[in-house]
Scaffold this active site. Structure first.
Site, PDB file in Angstrom:
ATOM      1  CG  ASP A   1      42.012  33.152  35.827  1.00 34.89           C
ATOM      2  OD1 ASP A   1      42.230  32.188  35.473  1.00 34.89           O
ATOM      3  OD2 ASP A   1      42.213  33.523  37.077  1.00 34.89           O
TER       4      ASP A   1
ATOM      5  CD  GLU B   1      29.957  34.882  44.051  1.00 38.93           C
ATOM      6  OE1 GLU B   1      30.680  34.469  43.831  1.00 38.93           O
ATOM      7  OE2 GLU B   1      29.232  35.318  43.311  1.00 38.93           O
TER       8      GLU B   1
ATOM      9  CE  LYS C   1      36.169  36.714  36.674  1.00 40.82           C
ATOM     10  NZ  LYS C   1      37.475  36.578  37.157  1.00 40.82           N
TER      11      LYS C   1
ATOM     12  CG  ASP D   1      36.910  37.177  41.909  1.00 41.67           C
ATOM     13  OD1 ASP D   1      36.873  37.424  40.532  1.00 41.67           O
ATOM     14  OD2 ASP D   1      37.733  36.260  42.339  1.00 41.67           O
TER      15      ASP D   1
ATOM     16  CG  ASP E   1      26.984  34.992  35.201  1.00 42.47           C
ATOM     17  OD1 ASP E   1      26.454  35.880  34.157  1.00 42.47           O
ATOM     18  OD2 ASP E   1      28.121  34.589  34.920  1.00 42.47           O
TER      19      ASP E   1
HETATM   20  O1  LIG Z   1      29.376  31.495  36.117  1.00 43.52           O
HETATM   21  C1  LIG Z   1      30.121  32.302  36.674  1.00 43.52           C
HETATM   22  C2  LIG Z   1      30.968  31.830  37.684  1.00 43.52           C
HETATM   23  C3  LIG Z   1      31.694  32.591  38.510  1.00 43.52           C
HETATM   24  N1  LIG Z   1      31.516  33.874  38.387  1.00 43.52           N
HETATM   25  C4  LIG Z   1      32.150  34.759  39.276  1.00 43.52           C
HETATM   26  O2  LIG Z   1      33.488  34.525  39.140  1.00 43.52           O
HETATM   27  C5  LIG Z   1      34.209  35.158  40.219  1.00 43.52           C
HETATM   28  C6  LIG Z   1      35.270  34.040  40.796  1.00 43.52           C
HETATM   29  O3  LIG Z   1      34.667  33.135  41.520  1.00 43.52           O
HETATM   30  P1  LIG Z   1      35.121  32.270  42.751  1.00 43.52           P
HETATM   31  O4  LIG Z   1      34.250  31.138  42.887  1.00 43.52           O
HETATM   32  O5  LIG Z   1      35.085  33.268  43.839  1.00 43.52           O
HETATM   33  O6  LIG Z   1      36.364  31.444  42.353  1.00 43.52           O
HETATM   34  P2  LIG Z   1      37.811  31.982  43.074  1.00 43.52           P
HETATM   35  O7  LIG Z   1      38.455  30.501  43.233  1.00 43.52           O
HETATM   36  O8  LIG Z   1      37.743  32.669  44.288  1.00 43.52           O
HETATM   37  O9  LIG Z   1      38.340  32.541  41.931  1.00 43.52           O
HETATM   38  C7  LIG Z   1      39.659  32.736  41.302  1.00 43.52           C
HETATM   39  O10 LIG Z   1      39.976  31.642  40.235  1.00 43.52           O
HETATM   40  C8  LIG Z   1      39.000  31.857  39.166  1.00 43.52           C
HETATM   41  C9  LIG Z   1      39.254  30.913  38.333  1.00 43.52           C
HETATM   42  O11 LIG Z   1      39.289  29.667  38.475  1.00 43.52           O
HETATM   43  C10 LIG Z   1      39.080  33.411  38.634  1.00 43.52           C
HETATM   44  O12 LIG Z   1      38.040  33.511  37.758  1.00 43.52           O
HETATM   45  C11 LIG Z   1      38.933  34.438  39.807  1.00 43.52           C
HETATM   46  O13 LIG Z   1      38.756  35.502  39.277  1.00 43.52           O
HETATM   47  C12 LIG Z   1      39.758  34.182  40.889  1.00 43.52           C
HETATM   48  O14 LIG Z   1      39.911  34.873  41.749  1.00 43.52           O
HETATM   49  C13 LIG Z   1      33.320  35.323  41.474  1.00 43.52           C
HETATM   50  O15 LIG Z   1      33.051  36.686  41.542  1.00 43.52           O
HETATM   51  C14 LIG Z   1      31.981  34.760  40.755  1.00 43.52           C
HETATM   52  O16 LIG Z   1      30.802  35.623  40.971  1.00 43.52           O
HETATM   53  C15 LIG Z   1      30.650  34.614  37.329  1.00 43.52           C
HETATM   54  O17 LIG Z   1      30.562  35.684  37.242  1.00 43.52           O
HETATM   55  N2  LIG Z   1      29.883  33.440  36.460  1.00 43.52           N
HETATM   56 MN   LIG Z   2      36.678  34.025  45.201  1.00 46.26          MN
END
Ligand SMILES: O=c1ccn([C@@H]2O[C@H](COP(=O)(O)OP(=O)(O)O[C@H]3O[C@H](CO)[C@@H](O)[C@H](O)[C@H]3O)[C@@H](O)[C@H]2O)c(=O)[nH]1
Ligand SMILES: [Mn+2]
Length: 732
Positions: free
Chosen positions: A442, A107, A277, A301, A136
């Site tokens: 979520d 990211e 998260k 996100d 994180d």
């Molecule tokens: O240990 C962690 C892991 C992830 N994140 C953040 O969580 C967000 C979502 O992660 P991403 O890998 O982009 O996941 P997505 O599959 O795109 O996310 C969807 O699905 C997730 C649940 O599986 C939700 O948490 C997200 O909000 C939702 O957008 C990102 O901003 C990460 O930076 C953290 O802050 N800490």
């Molecule tokens: Mn995402």
């Protein structure tokens, strides 16, 4: 009093419901046929295969019924911002905005700060905006990028407001065209673009060299947090207020107040579980409570920039509505991506999910929380139960007058709230805040909020409120869907199963709506069965569907034709292309036999205590070569993976079965193979072959780096040969 928002029922429901009833009758007839036409005893493999078909069709029928919950009563919401303005003027609640990032490699910090800048630039009183970035990755690179952004904001925010531009993410805005839409601002436009490009270059080069130059570090006390060589998995809590909106000097170049901007990296120690998260969100809830304490929390996100600067006012129309507002816990927006190709090659532009399912969910007491693009009421997120007499204190936010401590003292206080041990022996992650223990934190959080009596709404304005980066490769798509399907299934199989936990708390239809996603993963086995066994049956002369002359064939044809025509209609109605729909069907099959299968297996392993929960972050960048193929809508494989072996094997198996069957027909002149009985099997196998054409190309024709590697092809040939010989062995 005039309402601040309106709810409209989507049209065409009577026709839809009539169609659904006829399909239901069709499904019942299919099951009836299956149950009453068992092959005679002694036909060994045939009986077993038939039983499997019965099980698969029972499942599909059941799942279809579940999915009706999100199609039965869809609604659309419309807001009246003019009424809001007339009633409240600028006397609006303050909003805390949470952005989460986890890793500066997948990211990139320049992407993260473009998002942050877009959120700071909302058309909303700046003294009521507070933006928090949780890192994180605990990375000095991200902190540095945010520091740069805090300076650039002084130019960017006035520019946005002066010219009322959209979108307000500088990355997205400047990527739109090479010159401004309004030629009279072209000088200023070029100047700001120059500043932005320089800033991005400085950030990216720091990331490339993995170092922030000494001469920069002296500019802010925050950099000293990294003087001891800390790592992402082992560091002290860090909270740095980069812009203190309550400070008289925190103004932009035109002298306007700036939103508060805070960097947070909660404490990490190798021996302490940090809950991914969900843990970050809870730390943000606490930190913000001592800095700004806004009654409304927006969470996105790191790639989800604000695309509509009025989105907060829109959300306020729901929360401040006199009639319904007090019942609403959260306002969810659909996930939109700005990098989808025209024909939706990986099925990631969730057109139907956003326009049909979320709205349908909204019609039944409110959509689920999907982790990003969501406005929450702080109180309901923190565990409050809904009661009719609860009155929100919209002025609870901490303003200049209310603040007693100096900003340094507040930072120290906030740090203590983000230590590893803070949550020990508390209800955080359980009764308070975002819930722990599931990769779909979520969904489970939203479900608990609904079960506490609150409602939610879905807002889907014409100009999308948030836009992010969707997966651009097969592997990224699989990763995301595995996490989602696993996350939802593990909720379904836990004590939070919507039918058990929600019983008596939310309506049956709402329980069903949650189960649409809870049961995603379970579609894997029946689908795998359906794409393999009938085709093998075709090759081996085992009939699994009614003969063409039998009236029982009608419900099969009716159900599959109507269901597919309707699904294509839904997709086309909301802007997909026909090809996009077709690609979506392919990905639907592939996801079910890979991501969902893995999701199911991992959920079971977790239940048995054989594996632990993980949260793999989806990468938000891909290399140039990959991006080019993505633009051309060519599927990306490239490396060895068992997922690809499954995909290749299923494709190859169907090809072999179809070709084998054709050969038999040709050599025997149709004598041994009564065509009549195999019609549906031929159609099914034929369709599977057609839908898999891109897979054959990737295996045999393509030469680029993204093709299916030879090792995968070889392995799939091996599996197909093994399967055929096994089948042969059992038969004789
Ligand atoms: O240990 C962690 C892991 C992830 N994140 C953040 O969580 C967000 C979502 O992660 P991403 O890998 O982009 O996941 P997505 O599959 O795109 O996310 C969807 O699905 C997730 C649940 O599986 C939700 O948490 C997200 O909000 C939702 O957008 C990102 O901003 C990460 O930076 C953290 O802050 N800490
Ligand atoms: Mn995402």
């Amino acid at each position: 009093m005039e309402r601040l928002f309106a709810t409209e029922k989507l049209g065409g429901r009577s026709l839809y419901r009539f169609q659904a009833v006829t399909v239901l009758v069709g499904i019942c007839l299919v099951l009836c046929y299956r149950a009453t036409h068992f092959p005679a005893a002694g036909s060994g493999a045939g009986r077993v295969a038939w039983l499997g078909m019965l099980a698969a069709e029972l499942w599909f029928g059941f799942y279809w019924v579940i999915t009706q919950s999100v199609r039965w009563r869809p609604v659309r919401r419309r807001t009246f911002k003019d009424r809001l303005a007339a009633r409240y003027g600028e006397r609006l609640p303050s909003v805390d905005i949470f952005v989460c990032t986890a890793d500066p490699q997948s990211e990139p910090p320049s992407l993260v700060v473009a998002t942050v800048l877009s959120l700071m630039a909302y058309n909303y009183p700046p003294e009521k905006l507070n933006v928090y970035l949780s890192d994180d990755g605990g990375s000095i690179l991200t902190f540095y990028a945010l520091w740069e952004a805090s300076a650039f904001a002084k130019r960017w925010l006035p520019f946005c407001k002066r010219h009322n531009i959209e979108p307000r993410s500088p990355a997205a805005y400047f990527a739109e065209s090479d010159e401004p839409r309004d030629p009279s601002i072209s000088k200023e436009w070029s100047f700001i673009k120059g500043l932005y490009d320089e800033m991005t270059e400085r950030i990216d080069s720091a990331v490339r060299s993995d170092n922030v130059p000494e001469e920069i570090r002296v500019n802010h006390k925050g950099f000293s947090e990294w003087s001891t060589g800390i790592t992402s998995k082992d560091h002290q809590p860090i909270v740095q207020v980069l812009i203190d909106g309550k400070d008289r000097d925190a103004v932009d170049e035109e002298g306007n107040v700036l939103p508060t901007l805070v960097y947070m990296a909660r404490e990490k120690r190798p021996q302490c579980h940090h809950n991914f998260k969900a843990g970050a969100m809870n730390a943000l809830i606490r930190v913000s409570s001592v800095i700004s304490n806004g009654p409304i929390i927006l969470n996105v996100d790191c790639d989800m920039y604000s695309n509509n600067s009025d989105a907060i006012r829109d959300a306020m129309c729901f929360f401040l509505d006199e009639e319904m507002g007090h019942k609403i816990a959260f306002v969810q927006h659909p996930q939109n991506y700005n990098n989808m190709t025209k024909n939706n090659i990986y099925g990631n532009s969730f057109t139907v999910l956003s326009h049909v399912e979320l709205r349908g969910f909204d019609g039944v007491d409110g959509p689920l929380y999907i982790g990003t693009g969501c406005f929450h009421r702080r109180e309901s997120l923190c565990g409050r139960r809904f009661t009719n007499d609860y009155k929100e204190d919209w002025d609870r936010g901490i303003n200049k007058e209310k603040r007693e401590l100096s900003i340094n003292k507040i930072e120290e206080k906030a740090k203590l709230l983000t230590t590893c041990t803070y949550e020990h022996n508390t209800q955080w992650g359980n009764e308070i805040g975002v819930k722990y223990g599931f990769p779909a934190e979520d969904v489970i959080t939203g479900l608990t909020i609904h079960c506490r009596g609150w409602k939610s709404v879905c807002n889907n304005p014409t100009r999308a409120a948030f836009v992010g980066v969707g997966p651009t490769t097969h592997a990224q798509t699989m990763l995301q869907h595995k996490r989602w399907s696993e996350g939802n299934l593990s909720i379904f199989l836990s004590k939070y199963c919507p039918f058990i936990f929600g019983n008596g708390k939310i309506s049956l239809q709402h329980q069903m709506a949650y189960s649409v996603y809870g049961l995603w993963a379970m579609n894997s086995l029946p689908t795998l069965y359906y794409v393999i066994i009938p085709s093998l049956g075709l090759l081996k002369g085992i009939r699994l569907f009614p003969e063409i002359t039998s009236p029982w064939i009608m419900p099969y044809i009716y159900v599959s034709v109507v269901k597919n025509i309707y699904s294509a209609y839904e997709a086309l109605l909301y802007g997909d292309t026909l090809r996009g729909w077709w690609n979506g069907q392919r990905m639907w099959m592939i996801r079910r036999i890979t991501s969902y299968l893995y999701g199911t297996i991992d959920t079971i392993r977790k239940l048995l205590g054989l594996s632990k929960m993980r949260f793999e972050v989806s990468p938000k960048v891909s290399d140039e070569d990959e991006s080019k193929r993505y633009e051309q809508e060519i599927m990306e494989f490239g490396t060895w993976s068992t997922v690809y072996v499954i995909i290749a094997t299923v494709a190859l198996l169907n090809l072999v079965c179809l070709v084998g069957w054709l050969c038999q027909i040709l050599t025997s002149g149709g004598r041994n193979m009564p065509l009549n009985g195999f019609c549906l099997q031929v159609v099914l196998c034929g369709l599977l072959v057609i839908i898999n054409i891109p897979i054959y190309e990737a295996m045999f024709l393509r030469k680029d780096r993204g093709r299916i590697p030879f090792s995968v092809t070889l392995a799939s040939v091996g599996v197909v040969m093994f399967a055929l010989s096994l089948y042969h062995y059992f038969e004789v």
